[in-house]
Design an enzyme around this catalytic site. Structure first.
Site, PDB file in Angstrom:
ATOM      1  CB  THR A 245      -0.924   0.023   1.227  1.00 39.76           C
ATOM      2  OG1 THR A 245      -0.124  -0.064   2.413  1.00 39.76           O
ATOM      3  CG2 THR A 245      -1.905  -1.136   1.192  1.00 39.76           C
ATOM      4  CD  GLN A 246       4.003   4.850   2.924  1.00 38.42           C
ATOM      5  OE1 GLN A 246       4.743   4.246   3.668  1.00 38.42           O
ATOM      6  NE2 GLN A 246       3.345   5.945   3.282  1.00 38.42           N
TER       7      GLN A 246
ATOM      8  CB  THR B 168       7.504   1.969   3.383  1.00 33.58           C
ATOM      9  OG1 THR B 168       6.699   2.714   2.457  1.00 33.58           O
ATOM     10  CG2 THR B 168       8.972   2.121   3.004  1.00 33.58           C
ATOM     11  CB  SER B 169       2.660   0.787   4.440  1.00 28.02           C
ATOM     12  OG  SER B 169       1.570   0.495   5.300  1.00 28.02           O
ATOM     13  CB  SER B 170       2.031  -4.572   3.035  1.00 28.68           C
ATOM     14  OG  SER B 170       2.329  -5.185   4.273  1.00 28.68           O
TER      15      SER B 170
END
Length: 311
Positions: A2-3, A23-25
């Site tokens: 997501t990022q 860096t995000s999921s």
């Protein structure tokens, strides 16, 4: 995912991404549910979540407990903003904070349960002081080489202990504990002392031995490359102490060259040998003891072989 690279993305008009670091999921929903079942929440409990992410697990806890009993901390402002919007659309208004999850949230303490959806090198001491006696901490311990796994700890005063899960979920490491950009100093061809290696670089990649290697060399990372046009060697570098181990193939196996304050490959081979001596068990045979003075992973029981976690 997501990022990437800590930057917000316009998901209404997404563009191709290359050469970027996630860096995000969004965690696999079945894993979210299984972790919440392991957390064992009941009516009337207060829960602290570290890593809001998409807000999916936050929403499930709000549905189970009521939003007023859920506090969630996200380190990234953009991720937190999207989670807040999603939770609001779903009709949930928990306490959502942006900050360093290692500090917890003292104003909302004491908590009955704490769940972290990112990996930590060790248990942040602030968490223990914000839990009720008998409270449960569920988090992933991981290092700079790999995840150690999911651990469930029961808090008793200013200490906690518990066991690893048999499964091995891997979460992104907390950003405040990410590895340094530099891998460390690459040794010169004549640095260190040589000996025949008992184990080759497969000890760093196969499941059980790699678990032990992470425990034995908590500040190290590895890579492989050819040296002077010759065969591929594996470099294990400790960026904290500048210790190193270089594994090079020989006609009959592997040779290791080591240097620095820590004998990295000695530690890895000793840990793997201990694991084999105990029957090559999975992660569920390992436990963790946490206090303000020390944190350690042990095998079999708290009096068994131990490896300290990085402070």
């Amino acid at each position: 995912m997501t990022q990437f690279d800590g930057r917000d993305i316009d998901w209404t008009d997404p563009k191709p991404i290359s050469d970027a670091v996630p860096t995000s999921s969004s965690t696999l929903p079945s894993l979210v549910v299984r972790m919440l079942e392991d957390l064992d929440v009941h009516e009337g409990m207060n829960v602290l979540e570290i890593g809001t992410g998409t807000g999916y697990s936050t929403a499930l806890m709000c549905h189970r407990l009521g939003a007023e009993r859920v506090t969630s901390i996200e380190t990234d402002e953009g991720v937190a903003r999207r989670a807040r919007q999603a939770l609001t659309r779903a009709g949930y208004t928990p306490r959502l904070l942006v900050g360093d999850g290692r500090a917890g949230h003292l104003d909302g303490a004491p908590y009955d349960r704490l769940i972290a959806t990112c990996g930590f090198r060790s248990i942040p001491p602030a968490w223990l002081g914000q839990m009720r006696p008998g409270g449960v901490v569920l988090t992933t311990l991981r290092g700079w080489m790999r995840s150690l796994g999911l651990v469930r700890l029961v808090v008793t005063g200013d200490s906690a202990s518990g066991w690893f899960s048999e499964d091995d979920p891997s979460f992104m490491i907390a950003r405040q504990q990410d590895a340094p950009e530099s891998l460390g100093m690459v040794p010169g061809p004549d640095d260190g002392t040589k000996r025949k290696a008992t184990f080759g670089p497969e000890a760093l990649t196969s499941s059980g031995p790699a678990f032990m290697a992470q425990l034995a060399a908590p500040d190290a990372r590895f890579f492989a490359m050819p040296v002077d046009g010759g065969p591929v060697s594996t470099f294990l570098l400790d960026s904290v102490t500048d210790s190193f181990a270089v594994l090079a193939p020989t006609g009959s196996g592997w040779e290791v060259r080591q240097g620095g304050p820590r004998r990295l490959w000695d530690g890895v081979e000793s840990a793997v040998a201990t694991w084999e001596e105990y029957g090559s068990p999975n992660a569920a045979a390992f436990g963790v003891t946490v206090s303000h003075a020390q944190q350690a992973v042990w095998l079999g029981n708290p009096n068994g072989p131990q490896w300290p976690l990085p402070s």
